[in-house]
Design a protein around this motif. Sequence first.
Motif, PDB file in Angstrom:
ATOM      1  N   GLY A  14      40.760  54.742  35.029  1.00 50.74           N
ATOM      2  CA  GLY A  14      39.501  55.406  35.380  1.00 50.74           C
ATOM      3  C   GLY A  14      38.302  54.483  35.260  1.00 50.74           C
ATOM      4  O   GLY A  14      37.454  54.435  36.163  1.00 50.74           O
ATOM      5  N   LEU A  15      38.221  53.732  34.171  1.00 51.71           N
ATOM      6  CA  LEU A  15      37.098  52.796  34.002  1.00 51.71           C
ATOM      7  C   LEU A  15      37.136  51.691  35.051  1.00 51.71           C
ATOM      8  O   LEU A  15      36.105  51.314  35.602  1.00 51.71           O
ATOM      9  N   ARG A  16      38.318  51.176  35.332  1.00 54.48           N
ATOM     10  CA  ARG A  16      38.431  50.117  36.346  1.00 54.48           C
ATOM     11  C   ARG A  16      37.928  50.625  37.692  1.00 54.48           C
ATOM     12  O   ARG A  16      37.172  49.946  38.390  1.00 54.48           O
ATOM     13  N   GLU A  17      38.331  51.851  38.051  1.00 53.05           N
ATOM     14  CA  GLU A  17      37.917  52.406  39.340  1.00 53.05           C
ATOM     15  C   GLU A  17      36.423  52.712  39.369  1.00 53.05           C
ATOM     16  O   GLU A  17      35.746  52.422  40.353  1.00 53.05           O
ATOM     17  N   LEU A  19      34.088  51.232  37.703  1.00 54.87           N
ATOM     18  CA  LEU A  19      33.362  49.962  37.742  1.00 54.87           C
ATOM     19  C   LEU A  19      33.697  49.125  38.976  1.00 54.87           C
ATOM     20  O   LEU A  19      33.173  48.028  39.133  1.00 54.87           O
ATOM     21  N   ASP A  20      34.570  49.650  39.837  1.00 57.99           N
ATOM     22  CA  ASP A  20      34.965  48.986  41.081  1.00 57.99           C
ATOM     23  C   ASP A  20      35.493  47.562  40.831  1.00 57.99           C
ATOM     24  O   ASP A  20      35.045  46.596  41.436  1.00 57.99           O
ATOM     25  N   ILE A  21      36.437  47.479  39.899  1.00 60.15           N
ATOM     26  CA  ILE A  21      37.077  46.211  39.559  1.00 60.15           C
ATOM     27  C   ILE A  21      38.489  46.246  40.134  1.00 60.15           C
ATOM     28  O   ILE A  21      39.205  47.229  39.975  1.00 60.15           O
ATOM     29  N   SER A  22      38.886  45.189  40.789  1.00 58.07           N
ATOM     30  CA  SER A  22      40.213  45.159  41.409  1.00 58.07           C
ATOM     31  C   SER A  22      41.311  44.987  40.364  1.00 58.07           C
ATOM     32  O   SER A  22      41.086  44.471  39.272  1.00 58.07           O
ATOM     33  N   VAL A  23      42.516  45.400  40.736  1.00 60.49           N
ATOM     34  CA  VAL A  23      43.689  45.205  39.893  1.00 60.49           C
ATOM     35  C   VAL A  23      43.899  43.706  39.672  1.00 60.49           C
ATOM     36  O   VAL A  23      44.201  43.268  38.561  1.00 60.49           O
ATOM     37  N   ALA A  24      43.716  42.918  40.721  1.00 54.78           N
ATOM     38  CA  ALA A  24      43.912  41.462  40.615  1.00 54.78           C
ATOM     39  C   ALA A  24      42.959  40.855  39.588  1.00 54.78           C
ATOM     40  O   ALA A  24      43.361  40.003  38.790  1.00 54.78           O
ATOM     41  N   GLU A  25      41.693  41.292  39.586  1.00 52.44           N
ATOM     42  CA  GLU A  25      40.735  40.765  38.604  1.00 52.44           C
ATOM     43  C   GLU A  25      41.138  41.152  37.193  1.00 52.44           C
ATOM     44  O   GLU A  25      41.103  40.325  36.276  1.00 52.44           O
ATOM     45  N   MET A  26      41.551  42.413  37.003  1.00 51.76           N
ATOM     46  CA  MET A  26      41.947  42.845  35.661  1.00 51.76           C
ATOM     47  C   MET A  26      43.204  42.121  35.192  1.00 51.76           C
ATOM     48  O   MET A  26      43.331  41.803  34.014  1.00 51.76           O
ATOM     49  N   ARG A  58      35.931  43.594  29.197  1.00 51.91           N
ATOM     50  CA  ARG A  58      35.578  43.544  30.622  1.00 51.91           C
ATOM     51  C   ARG A  58      34.842  44.799  31.055  1.00 51.91           C
ATOM     52  O   ARG A  58      33.917  44.757  31.847  1.00 51.91           O
ATOM     53  N   PHE A  59      35.247  45.956  30.510  1.00 54.34           N
ATOM     54  CA  PHE A  59      34.609  47.217  30.879  1.00 54.34           C
ATOM     55  C   PHE A  59      33.277  47.436  30.161  1.00 54.34           C
ATOM     56  O   PHE A  59      32.516  48.329  30.505  1.00 54.34           O
TER      57      PHE A  59
END
Length: 195
Positions: A14-17, A19-26, A58-59
């Motif tokens: 949920g936080l990744r989405e 914050l619009d962070i890609s799976v690749a970046e994470m 990161r978040f």
Amino acid sequence: MDTKLFEIAERIRGLREILDISVAEMAQVTGVSVEEYEALESGNSDFSFTFLFKCAERFGVDMIELLTGDRPKLSFYSIVRKGQGLPIKRRAGFTYQHLAHLFKGKYAEPFLVCAPYHEEEQNAPIHLSTHEGQEFDYILTGSLKVQLEDHVEYLHAGDAILYDSSHGHGMIATGGEECTFLAIILKKQTGSEAE
């Protein structure tokens, strides 16, 4: 499926989405492959402490938010009574009790850690992890074999170590018994905090 594991995974996704962070970046931030990250974020794999710590950094949230869904609220002081730390089981057999989980805006993450003794680990390679900042470990009981990249140190009750945790580090209990130690992770300070 472990409900708690799934809930943590849901918060991470949920936080990744949001914050619009890609799976690749994470995956890059957490030091795992895209496939491993996807398995972690779906709740199909258990998290290491380092993975959770890097996600929280990161978040821009407190790691406690990932673990519980709640934000720490105290800002003047916080007391955690004996045995009442927030339990975290994030590594095979290791138990962590977060000793300041109610305090917001922490510059450090203090844990009481219990590392179990396993005979089969004694001559095996120690898994190394990295995270930003520094770590201070103080041995309360037992002995700890600490690997810092190519260096190995043995610590006993009363010994302490401080190291740059952006370098590979890992540890196991040694000496035939579990090891209990205080681990304090000191977050890397930004320019305004360092002044």
